[in-house]
Scaffold this motif. Structure first.
Motif, PDB file in Angstrom:
ATOM      1  N   ALA A  51       0.835  -1.209   0.000  1.00  0.00           N
ATOM      2  CA  ALA A  51       0.000   0.000   0.000  1.00  0.00           C
ATOM      3  C   ALA A  51       0.868   1.257   0.000  1.00  0.00           C
ATOM      4  CB  ALA A  51      -0.934  -0.015   1.202  1.00  0.00           C
ATOM      5  N   GLU A  52       1.974   1.224   0.737  1.00  0.00           N
ATOM      6  CA  GLU A  52       2.894   2.368   0.764  1.00  0.00           C
ATOM      7  C   GLU A  52       3.522   2.595  -0.613  1.00  0.00           C
ATOM      8  OE1 GLU A  52       3.812   4.593   3.443  1.00  0.00           O
ATOM      9  OE2 GLU A  52       1.878   3.750   4.070  1.00  0.00           O
ATOM     10  N   ILE A  53       3.884   1.519  -1.280  1.00  0.00           N
ATOM     11  CA  ILE A  53       4.461   1.620  -2.623  1.00  0.00           C
ATOM     12  C   ILE A  53       3.416   2.153  -3.590  1.00  0.00           C
ATOM     13  CG2 ILE A  53       5.363   0.269  -4.566  1.00  0.00           C
ATOM     14  CD1 ILE A  53       6.642  -1.583  -2.357  1.00  0.00           C
ATOM     15  N   ALA A  54       2.203   1.598  -3.517  1.00  0.00           N
ATOM     16  CA  ALA A  54       1.134   2.025  -4.423  1.00  0.00           C
ATOM     17  C   ALA A  54       0.789   3.492  -4.229  1.00  0.00           C
ATOM     18  CB  ALA A  54      -0.104   1.152  -4.214  1.00  0.00           C
ATOM     19  N   ALA A  55       0.918   3.980  -2.985  1.00  0.00           N
ATOM     20  CA  ALA A  55       0.592   5.379  -2.680  1.00  0.00           C
ATOM     21  C   ALA A  55       1.756   6.314  -3.001  1.00  0.00           C
ATOM     22  CB  ALA A  55       0.197   5.508  -1.216  1.00  0.00           C
ATOM     23  N   GLY A  56       2.904   5.742  -3.391  1.00  0.00           N
ATOM     24  CA  GLY A  56       4.055   6.572  -3.727  1.00  0.00           C
ATOM     25  C   GLY A  56       4.851   7.041  -2.527  1.00  0.00           C
ATOM     26  N   ARG A  57       4.582   6.488  -1.369  1.00  0.00           N
ATOM     27  CA  ARG A  57       5.311   6.882  -0.157  1.00  0.00           C
ATOM     28  C   ARG A  57       6.535   6.006   0.091  1.00  0.00           C
ATOM     29  NH1 ARG A  57      -0.216   7.351   1.533  1.00  0.00           N
ATOM     30  NH2 ARG A  57      -0.125   5.247   2.387  1.00  0.00           N
ATOM     31  N   SER A  58       6.710   4.997  -0.740  1.00  0.00           N
ATOM     32  CA  SER A  58       7.843   4.091  -0.616  1.00  0.00           C
ATOM     33  C   SER A  58       8.180   3.594  -2.012  1.00  0.00           C
ATOM     34  CB  SER A  58       7.481   2.921   0.304  1.00  0.00           C
ATOM     35  OG  SER A  58       8.606   2.124   0.566  1.00  0.00           O
ATOM     36  N   SER A  59       9.356   3.022  -2.152  1.00  0.00           N
ATOM     37  CA  SER A  59       9.747   2.508  -3.453  1.00  0.00           C
ATOM     38  C   SER A  59      10.458   1.176  -3.296  1.00  0.00           C
ATOM     39  CB  SER A  59      10.665   3.508  -4.165  1.00  0.00           C
ATOM     40  OG  SER A  59      11.851   3.680  -3.422  1.00  0.00           O
ATOM     41  N   THR A  60      10.711   0.549  -4.411  1.00  0.00           N
ATOM     42  CA  THR A  60      11.418  -0.728  -4.401  1.00  0.00           C
ATOM     43  C   THR A  60      12.818  -0.538  -4.965  1.00  0.00           C
ATOM     44  OG1 THR A  60      10.612  -1.324  -6.594  1.00  0.00           O
ATOM     45  CG2 THR A  60       9.270  -2.017  -4.708  1.00  0.00           C
ATOM     46  N   THR A  61      13.662  -1.521  -4.720  1.00  0.00           N
ATOM     47  CA  THR A  61      15.024  -1.516  -5.236  1.00  0.00           C
ATOM     48  C   THR A  61      15.266  -2.866  -5.895  1.00  0.00           C
ATOM     49  OG1 THR A  61      15.696  -0.130  -3.376  1.00  0.00           O
ATOM     50  CG2 THR A  61      17.445  -1.201  -4.607  1.00  0.00           C
ATOM     51  N   THR A  62      15.798  -2.859  -7.089  1.00  0.00           N
ATOM     52  CA  THR A  62      16.067  -4.117  -7.781  1.00  0.00           C
ATOM     53  C   THR A  62      17.298  -4.788  -7.173  1.00  0.00           C
ATOM     54  OG1 THR A  62      17.535  -3.156  -9.434  1.00  0.00           O
ATOM     55  CG2 THR A  62      15.157  -3.149  -9.935  1.00  0.00           C
TER      56      THR A  62
END
Length: 74
Positions: A51-62
């Motif tokens: 949910a945090e990623i979808a809301a743009g408040r967090s991101s992922t790292t490859t």
């Protein structure tokens, strides 16, 4: 204290497991509940992170980015 009714077929399986592992029903039930709760908590934490990623408040790292950052890239 918690009292739980379980279906006869499940109790039969539990009785067999008690014989195999040499521990009490209570120990096996507590262990099973704990394992399931830990799984539920992991799923909940993953849902919150998503949910945090979808809301743009967090991101992922490859993986490639992490390897490069740690100097492990080929």
């Amino acid at each position: 204290m918690l009292a739980v009714r379980i279906p006869p077929d499940l109790e039969s399986r539990l009785d067999k497991a008690v014989e195999w592992v040499g521990r009490s029903k209570s120990e096996l039930v507590v262990e099973a509940v704990l394992a399931h709760l830990e799984d539920l908590e992991d799923v909940h934490a993953a849902d919150l992170a998503l949910a945090e990623i979808a809301a743009g408040r967090s991101s992922t790292t490859t993986l490639e980015e992490v390897e490069r950052e740690l100097g492990l890239a080929d």
